[in-house]
Design a protein around this motif. Structure first.
Motif, mmCIF file in Angstrom:
data_model
loop_
_atom_site.group_PDB
_atom_site.id
_atom_site.type_symbol
_atom_site.label_atom_id
_atom_site.label_comp_id
_atom_site.label_asym_id
_atom_site.label_seq_id
_atom_site.Cartn_x
_atom_site.Cartn_y
_atom_site.Cartn_z
ATOM 1 N N THR A 90 0.812 -1.223 0.000
ATOM 2 C CA THR A 90 0.000 0.000 0.000
ATOM 3 C C THR A 90 0.844 1.271 0.000
ATOM 4 O O THR A 90 0.298 2.365 -0.156
ATOM 5 C CB THR A 90 -0.947 0.020 1.205
ATOM 6 O OG1 THR A 90 -0.184 -0.156 2.408
ATOM 7 C CG2 THR A 90 -1.996 -1.078 1.093
ATOM 8 N N ALA A 91 2.176 1.134 0.167
ATOM 9 C CA ALA A 91 3.056 2.304 0.159
ATOM 10 C C ALA A 91 3.628 2.603 -1.218
ATOM 11 O O ALA A 91 4.235 3.657 -1.418
ATOM 12 C CB ALA A 91 4.205 2.101 1.156
ATOM 13 N N PHE A 92 3.440 1.711 -2.182
ATOM 14 C CA PHE A 92 3.939 1.970 -3.529
ATOM 15 C C PHE A 92 3.243 3.188 -4.118
ATOM 16 O O PHE A 92 2.029 3.359 -3.974
ATOM 17 C CB PHE A 92 3.698 0.776 -4.456
ATOM 18 C CG PHE A 92 4.639 -0.377 -4.249
ATOM 19 C CD1 PHE A 92 6.010 -0.200 -4.343
ATOM 20 C CD2 PHE A 92 4.161 -1.641 -3.970
ATOM 21 C CE1 PHE A 92 6.874 -1.258 -4.164
ATOM 22 C CE2 PHE A 92 5.008 -2.713 -3.789
ATOM 23 C CZ PHE A 92 6.378 -2.523 -3.878
ATOM 24 N N THR A 93 4.017 4.027 -4.783
ATOM 25 C CA THR A 93 3.460 5.184 -5.478
ATOM 26 C C THR A 93 3.250 4.851 -6.949
ATOM 27 O O THR A 93 3.766 3.847 -7.459
ATOM 28 C CB THR A 93 4.414 6.383 -5.378
ATOM 29 O OG1 THR A 93 5.627 6.067 -6.102
ATOM 30 C CG2 THR A 93 4.755 6.695 -3.918
ATOM 31 N N GLU A 94 2.516 5.712 -7.625
ATOM 32 C CA GLU A 94 2.349 5.526 -9.072
ATOM 33 C C GLU A 94 3.699 5.574 -9.773
ATOM 34 O O GLU A 94 3.925 4.853 -10.756
ATOM 35 C CB GLU A 94 1.420 6.599 -9.634
ATOM 36 C CG GLU A 94 -0.031 6.409 -9.264
ATOM 37 C CD GLU A 94 -0.936 7.393 -9.981
ATOM 38 O OE1 GLU A 94 -0.696 7.654 -11.179
ATOM 39 O OE2 GLU A 94 -1.863 7.906 -9.333
ATOM 40 N N GLN A 95 4.611 6.413 -9.256
ATOM 41 C CA GLN A 95 5.939 6.501 -9.869
ATOM 42 C C GLN A 95 6.735 5.218 -9.649
ATOM 43 O O GLN A 95 7.448 4.756 -10.551
ATOM 44 C CB GLN A 95 6.717 7.695 -9.308
ATOM 45 C CG GLN A 95 7.985 8.027 -10.090
ATOM 46 C CD GLN A 95 7.682 8.375 -11.536
ATOM 47 O OE1 GLN A 95 6.850 9.234 -11.815
ATOM 48 N NE2 GLN A 95 8.346 7.702 -12.489
ATOM 49 N N ASP A 96 6.639 4.622 -8.452
ATOM 50 C CA ASP A 96 7.283 3.322 -8.213
ATOM 51 C C ASP A 96 6.804 2.297 -9.236
ATOM 52 O O ASP A 96 7.603 1.558 -9.827
ATOM 53 C CB ASP A 96 6.944 2.788 -6.813
ATOM 54 C CG ASP A 96 7.565 3.584 -5.690
ATOM 55 O OD1 ASP A 96 8.652 4.172 -5.892
ATOM 56 O OD2 ASP A 96 6.965 3.614 -4.591
ATOM 57 N N TYR A 97 5.503 2.254 -9.418
ATOM 58 C CA TYR A 97 4.916 1.299 -10.365
ATOM 59 C C TYR A 97 5.425 1.565 -11.785
ATOM 60 O O TYR A 97 5.872 0.645 -12.489
ATOM 61 C CB TYR A 97 3.398 1.402 -10.307
ATOM 62 C CG TYR A 97 2.669 0.486 -11.265
ATOM 63 C CD1 TYR A 97 2.557 -0.870 -11.006
ATOM 64 C CD2 TYR A 97 2.095 0.996 -12.434
ATOM 65 C CE1 TYR A 97 1.893 -1.717 -11.894
ATOM 66 C CE2 TYR A 97 1.435 0.163 -13.314
ATOM 67 C CZ TYR A 97 1.328 -1.197 -13.039
ATOM 68 O OH TYR A 97 0.686 -2.017 -13.923
ATOM 69 N N ALA A 98 5.396 2.831 -12.187
ATOM 70 C CA ALA A 98 5.834 3.188 -13.537
ATOM 71 C C ALA A 98 7.312 2.865 -13.748
ATOM 72 O O ALA A 98 7.710 2.367 -14.814
ATOM 73 C CB ALA A 98 5.580 4.671 -13.795
ATOM 74 N N PRO A 143 9.074 -7.190 1.420
ATOM 75 C CA PRO A 143 7.930 -6.918 0.546
ATOM 76 C C PRO A 143 8.393 -6.754 -0.894
ATOM 77 O O PRO A 143 9.289 -5.969 -1.187
ATOM 78 C CB PRO A 143 7.347 -5.613 1.116
ATOM 79 C CG PRO A 143 8.480 -4.969 1.847
ATOM 80 C CD PRO A 143 9.337 -6.087 2.372
ATOM 81 N N SER A 144 7.781 -7.517 -1.795
ATOM 82 C CA SER A 144 8.365 -7.598 -3.139
ATOM 83 C C SER A 144 7.314 -7.751 -4.230
ATOM 84 O O SER A 144 7.558 -8.409 -5.239
ATOM 85 C CB SER A 144 9.319 -8.794 -3.197
ATOM 86 O OG SER A 144 8.658 -9.993 -2.827
ATOM 87 N N VAL A 145 6.153 -7.132 -4.054
ATOM 88 C CA VAL A 145 5.085 -7.340 -5.036
ATOM 89 C C VAL A 145 5.471 -6.850 -6.425
ATOM 90 O O VAL A 145 5.225 -7.540 -7.424
ATOM 91 C CB VAL A 145 3.769 -6.685 -4.571
ATOM 92 C CG1 VAL A 145 2.758 -6.622 -5.707
ATOM 93 C CG2 VAL A 145 3.188 -7.469 -3.399
ATOM 94 N N LEU A 146 6.076 -5.664 -6.529
ATOM 95 C CA LEU A 146 6.420 -5.165 -7.861
ATOM 96 C C LEU A 146 7.515 -6.008 -8.503
ATOM 97 O O LEU A 146 7.505 -6.217 -9.724
ATOM 98 C CB LEU A 146 6.842 -3.698 -7.804
ATOM 99 C CG LEU A 146 5.713 -2.690 -7.572
ATOM 100 C CD1 LEU A 146 6.235 -1.260 -7.694
ATOM 101 C CD2 LEU A 146 4.552 -2.907 -8.524
#
Length: 236
Positions: A90-98, A143-146
């Motif tokens: 839940t702490a991932f940002t849109e920029q992290d994802y991108a 934590p390693s979802v991405l």
């Protein structure tokens, strides 16, 4: 130009595993096209440095064009460039994802598509994707979802491409490492990171480069996800 001398493209090549891969392939007399955002020009005439973000298709096009223009062929592509962002989901940002999608997936897609097109002309070639053992063995506290989302996709793509191109002389494999001792990990963290592996130590860069070189010479191996993880994927 000796067009029979083999040629490898290595992404994420400026430090850590990537720099180790450049040395490993040069030690075996490969010519190398080395890419990363921050890579410096090489003093070795058989190593061509191409700086730029591999998530950008124009950079991938430049890497492949340099390989063909300078050395006339592409025998091996090692998709080593990657980022790992350890945060609660839940702490991932849109920029992290991108950022993860850009480097880990776009960076794989563009260069691999272009390299395979050249390998098809030769009737031979080899792709190695560097993924992560966390895809198969998630660890509490890491934590390693991405990483799992993107590198897990590469594991699946490895098998799919291996089957698609098996009859065309192109092999596709992956190396799934545990935690490797690179500049990414501060020395004070090494003790805790070593404890994540059943063998009780972190991996060395040479553990990964040895695995990649093995796969490169193993002509009957394709579609393999080779775990180099100190036993992590086997269990605890």
């Amino acid at each position: 130009m000796n067009s029979q001398q083999k040629v490898a493209i290595i992404t994420g090549a400026s430090q850590g595993i990537g720099a180790g891969l450049v040395k490993a392939f040069r030690d075996r007399n490969y010519r190398v096209i080395a890419n990363s955002r921050s890579i410096k020009p090489s003093s070795d005439p058989d190593v061509i440095a191409v700086a730029g973000d591999i998530g950008d298709r124009a950079v991938a096009q430049r890497v492949v064009a340099e390989a063909i223009a300078r050395f006339g062929r592409i025998d091996t592509l090692v998709n080593n460039a990657g980022i790992f962002t350890a945060k609660p989901f839940t702490a991932f940002t849109e920029q992290d994802y991108a950022d993860n999608i850009s480097v880990n997936l776009n960076g794989f897609f563009h260069i691999t598509q272009l390299a395979i097109a050249e390998m098809e002309k030769q009737g031979s070639g080899h792709i190695v994707n560097i993924t992560t053992s966390l895809v198969d063995h998630a660890i509490d506290g890491v934590p390693s979802v991405l990483a799992s989302l993107t590198k897990g996709g590469l594991n699946a793509a490895t098998k799919s491409l291996a089957i698609e191109y098996a009859k065309r002389g192109i092999r596709v494999n992956a190396v799934a490492p545990g935690v490797i001792k690179t500049p990414m990990h501060a020395p004070e963290s090494h003790g805790a990171l070593a404890g994540l592996h059943p063998v009780g130590r972190m991996g060395e860069i040479s553990d990964v480069t040895d695995a990649v070189i093995y796969l490169d010479t193993a002509g009957f191996v394709t579609g393999e996800i080779l775990h180099v993880d100190g036993g992590q994927s086997a269990g605890h």
